[in-house]
Design an enzyme around this catalytic site. Structure first.
Site, PDB file in Angstrom:
ATOM      1  N   ASP A  10       1.663-125.830 -78.527  1.00 10.34           N
ATOM      2  CA  ASP A  10       1.676-127.015 -77.663  1.00 10.34           C
ATOM      3  C   ASP A  10       1.418-126.541 -76.241  1.00 10.34           C
ATOM      4  OD1 ASP A  10       2.077-129.722 -76.816  1.00 10.34           O
ATOM      5  OD2 ASP A  10       4.106-129.227 -76.175  1.00 10.34           O
ATOM      6  N   SER A  11       1.187-127.503 -75.347  1.00 13.42           N
ATOM      7  CA  SER A  11       1.033-127.157 -73.943  1.00 13.42           C
ATOM      8  C   SER A  11       2.368-126.735 -73.327  1.00 13.42           C
ATOM      9  CB  SER A  11       0.498-128.361 -73.171  1.00 13.42           C
ATOM     10  OG  SER A  11       1.452-129.402 -73.205  1.00 13.42           O
ATOM     11  N   TYR A  42      -1.723-130.500 -70.210  1.00 10.18           N
ATOM     12  CA  TYR A  42      -3.080-130.530 -70.763  1.00 10.18           C
ATOM     13  C   TYR A  42      -3.683-131.935 -70.631  1.00 10.18           C
ATOM     14  CZ  TYR A  42      -2.728-126.061 -73.399  1.00 10.18           C
ATOM     15  OH  TYR A  42      -2.622-124.746 -73.792  1.00 10.18           O
ATOM     16  N   GLY A  43      -2.810-132.919 -70.633  1.00 11.75           N
ATOM     17  CA  GLY A  43      -3.255-134.312 -70.776  1.00 11.75           C
ATOM     18  C   GLY A  43      -4.068-134.864 -69.627  1.00 11.75           C
ATOM     19  N   CYS A  73       0.661-130.875 -80.642  1.00  9.21           N
ATOM     20  CA  CYS A  73       0.214-131.408 -79.362  1.00  9.21           C
ATOM     21  C   CYS A  73      -0.867-132.450 -79.650  1.00  9.21           C
ATOM     22  CB  CYS A  73      -0.363-130.266 -78.520  1.00  9.21           C
ATOM     23  SG  CYS A  73      -1.062-130.800 -76.950  1.00  9.21           S
ATOM     24  N   THR A  75      -2.701-134.015 -77.455  1.00  7.59           N
ATOM     25  CA  THR A  75      -3.861-133.804 -76.580  1.00  7.59           C
ATOM     26  C   THR A  75      -4.793-132.759 -77.193  1.00  7.59           C
ATOM     27  OG1 THR A  75      -2.413-134.316 -74.717  1.00  7.59           O
ATOM     28  CG2 THR A  75      -4.518-133.279 -74.205  1.00  7.59           C
ATOM     29  N   GLU A 152       9.036-131.849 -68.990  1.00  9.14           N
ATOM     30  CA  GLU A 152       9.032-130.376 -68.929  1.00  9.14           C
ATOM     31  C   GLU A 152       9.965-129.889 -67.808  1.00  9.14           C
ATOM     32  OE1 GLU A 152       6.583-128.757 -71.048  1.00  9.14           O
ATOM     33  OE2 GLU A 152       6.976-126.712 -70.386  1.00  9.14           O
ATOM     34  N   CYS A 183       2.711-138.300 -77.637  1.00  5.60           N
ATOM     35  CA  CYS A 183       2.738-136.988 -76.967  1.00  5.60           C
ATOM     36  C   CYS A 183       4.012-136.322 -77.456  1.00  5.60           C
ATOM     37  CB  CYS A 183       2.772-137.167 -75.448  1.00  5.60           C
ATOM     38  SG  CYS A 183       3.216-135.660 -74.542  1.00  5.60           S
ATOM     39  N   HIS A 185       5.944-134.286 -76.233  1.00  2.18           N
ATOM     40  CA  HIS A 185       7.048-134.187 -75.270  1.00  2.18           C
ATOM     41  C   HIS A 185       7.985-135.402 -75.354  1.00  2.18           C
ATOM     42  CE1 HIS A 185       4.770-130.921 -73.438  1.00  2.18           C
ATOM     43  NE2 HIS A 185       5.718-130.733 -72.535  1.00  2.18           N
TER      44      HIS A 185
HETATM   45  N1  DGL Z   1       2.679-132.363 -75.636  1.00  2.87           N
HETATM   46  C1  DGL Z   1       1.318-132.684 -75.406  1.00  2.87           C
HETATM   47  C2  DGL Z   1       0.841-133.802 -76.305  1.00  2.87           C
HETATM   48  O1  DGL Z   1       1.384-134.002 -77.364  1.00  2.87           O
HETATM   49  C3  DGL Z   1       0.827-132.966 -74.036  1.00  2.87           C
HETATM   50  C4  DGL Z   1       1.528-132.702 -72.802  1.00  2.87           C
HETATM   51  C5  DGL Z   1       0.568-132.300 -71.704  1.00  2.87           C
HETATM   52  O2  DGL Z   1      -0.052-133.169 -71.076  1.00  2.87           O
HETATM   53  O3  DGL Z   1       0.443-131.091 -71.522  1.00  2.87           O
HETATM   54  O4  DGL Z   1      -0.094-134.490 -75.979  1.00  2.87           O
END
Ligand code: DGL
Length: 267
Positions: A10-11, A42-43, A73, A75, A152, A183, A185
């Protein structure tokens, strides 16, 4: 039988929401999870950037000799999975198909909402996958550009609640009975989401169906651990190992997890 670990990426700390469900569903399996916290979120990045960063984590996991890779993840699943799946000879499991299946099965009024990062929302992967399963479902999509980074950084309930309210507000009147946390998170603050949408809205955490799907794939391909050695769980981050362990440990309910810092560049 295959005693190698399952790899997850994951990010950042979001992957813990998938790790937790995998450990529950597959308690004999070892796992290796890498969260690229140094490069999150990452998003809000370009597709090319997401592909390049995800490729580094994939390389890291392949070096650890994993038996399959879960993109924990959304994204990375939306932006990088099709490209990277062509590059490697190793099965990749994403989260969006599972989340869409769960959403299509959950809704009673055929109105589903999806909250996710901008990259995931702009891909419309959820809308397409959900409508592929049932074309009568209306899908409201909303991008939350700041939420993953907020999670985060571990804020208090009130700060999270305010941010979730702001994020969901544009679609709150759409009468959906199912909300997909698009997401990984977001399940870390599932209570805040639930408090904003109310108890009549069912919350879908794609990780439940991901764990079931992973189980099915492993059964089909005879990938289960022979269980003659205890399951081991390893955690790595490109960011701050202490912070990562604090959030992950509290979410997993295990304050003793140990996290190693790793640099995934130039692998
Ligand atoms: N946890 C990531 C997801 O499921 C994204 C979080 C990020 O933007 O880095 O999309």
């Amino acid at each position: 039988m295959d005693n190698r670990p399952i790899g997850l990426l994951d990010s950042g700390v979001g992957g813990f929401s998938v790790v937790k469900k995998i450990i529950q569903k597959l308690p004999n399996e070892s796992t290796i999870f890498i969260g690229d916290s140094a490069n999150m979120p990452y998003g809000n990045k370009s597709q090319e950037e997401v592909i390049n960063l995800t490729r580094q984590s994939v390389k890291f996991l392949l070096k650890q000799n994993v038996k399959l890779i879960i993109f924990a993840c959304n994204t990375a699943t939306a932006a990088a999975m099709p490209t990277l799946q062509k590059e490697i000879d190793q099965q990749i499991i994403g989260v969006i198909q599972s989340g869409s299946l769960a959403a299509a099965r959950t809704t009673k009024n055929n109105k589903v909402a999806v909250v996710a990062t901008p990259v995931t929302i702009e891909s419309h992967a959820y809308r397409e996958e959900i409508k592929y399963r049932n074309k009568d479902i209306t899908v409201s999509e909303v991008a939350a550009p700041n939420l993953a980074a907020l999670i985060e950084s571990m804020q208090d309930y009130d700060t999270n609640l305010k941010a979730v309210k702001e994020a969901i507000n544009p679609i709150l009147d759409n009468n959906f009975d199912t909300l997909v946390l698009g997401c990984t998170h977001y399940p870390l603050i599932e209570k805040e989401f639930s408090d904003v949408v109310g108890k009549d809205v069912k919350i879908v955490d794609p990780a439940d169906q991901v764990a079931q799907y992973t189980y099915n794939v492993m059964k089909r391909d005879s990938l289960f651990n022979s269980a003659d050695q205890p399951a081991k769980h390893e955690y790595y981050t490109t960011g701050n190992a202490k912070e990562f362990a604090k959030i992950g440990g509290s979410f997993l309910g295990d304050s003793n997890i140990s996290v190693k810092h790793v640099n995934t560049e130039n692998l």
